[in-house]
Motif scaffolding. Sequence first.
Motif, PDB file in Angstrom:
ATOM      1  N   ALA A 154       0.835  -1.200   0.000  1.00  0.00           N
ATOM      2  CA  ALA A 154       0.000   0.000   0.000  1.00  0.00           C
ATOM      3  C   ALA A 154       0.866   1.244   0.000  1.00  0.00           C
ATOM      4  O   ALA A 154       0.512   2.256  -0.588  1.00  0.00           O
ATOM      5  N   LEU A 205      -4.892   0.200  -3.160  1.00  0.00           N
ATOM      6  CA  LEU A 205      -5.849  -0.394  -2.246  1.00  0.00           C
ATOM      7  C   LEU A 205      -7.283  -0.223  -2.748  1.00  0.00           C
ATOM      8  O   LEU A 205      -7.636   0.822  -3.300  1.00  0.00           O
ATOM      9  N   ASP A 223     -11.413  -0.129  -1.504  1.00  0.00           N
ATOM     10  CA  ASP A 223     -12.040   0.434  -0.307  1.00  0.00           C
ATOM     11  C   ASP A 223     -11.932  -0.538   0.872  1.00  0.00           C
ATOM     12  O   ASP A 223     -11.651  -0.138   2.008  1.00  0.00           O
ATOM     13  N   THR A 280      -8.379  -0.458   2.154  1.00  0.00           N
ATOM     14  CA  THR A 280      -8.103   0.742   2.947  1.00  0.00           C
ATOM     15  C   THR A 280      -8.652   0.599   4.355  1.00  0.00           C
ATOM     16  O   THR A 280      -7.977   0.920   5.345  1.00  0.00           O
ATOM     17  N   ASN A 314      -6.403   0.474   7.810  1.00  0.00           N
ATOM     18  CA  ASN A 314      -6.624   1.432   8.895  1.00  0.00           C
ATOM     19  C   ASN A 314      -6.883   0.733  10.228  1.00  0.00           C
ATOM     20  O   ASN A 314      -6.484   1.229  11.288  1.00  0.00           O
TER      21      ASN A 314
END
Length: 285
Positions: free
Chosen positions: A2, A46, A48, A51, A55
């Motif tokens: 990423a 990435l 969705d 991501t 996170n």
Amino acid sequence: MARHGGFRAAARATGLSPSALSHAVANLERRLDAQLFLRSNRAVSLTDAGTRFLNELEPALERIGRAVESISDASATASGTIRMNASSVAVEQLMDDFIAPFLRENPAIDLDVHEDTALIDIAEHGFDCGLRLLELVPLEMVAVPVGPERQQHIVVGAPGYLDNMAPPASPNDLSMHECIQFRMSADTMYRWEFSKQGESFSLRTSGRVCVSSTKLALAAARNGLGLAYVTRSIANDDLETGRVIQVLEDWTPPYPGLAIYYPRNRHRSSTMRAFVEYLRERQRL
């Protein structure tokens, strides 16, 4: 991946082969029953879902990294190789007071310096750290100031050259002078930077001599081949003996000094932790 934008760059940074990394990601996507990356011939990015997954993971990964570092600090003697990307001028400035003493105190650590005038992505190219001017360090990196707090680039020329050519009164006058060119890369020349009373700009100069080393630029200026734009630190001896003279003094003020820098979110080896801690201690002396 990423952060690095592709399997090859991420593989270099992690020490895995691109195929092994690709298989690991594919297995993870199968286990999660979700596509984490969008793949193309040019880049990897990435989705969705990827991501959101990243996170959620990052705080945990940071805690794991800190835990590993604390155990390593307590149980391991620093050993191995530090791969550094730096300009030769920067390394020379720190060699006597920082780098050489560190290596003498840590005989199990090797230093592999790759001299490079161009500013590259050290994470993508597999370097542990970089050494550049503080103002050039990318924002996503951790910067550790080291060495003199201030640096300075100056314009110098030999007395014989300046006897035949009127010294420049402003940077615009450089168009009438032979300016020794410094090559940053195959097709990029360094633009000379000036600042005065809040006005800052860079200037493209021209001249018959082109080099890839500031020492060669200074030597060319010393021999009357034109004006050179070099760091004050390498010109000090020639300035003191009068072999070169500084011009445009009002246009070349000092600026922030050097920094060792490294990726913020990458696990640091025991060698890098020892190196960074040593530099911080020396800087406080």
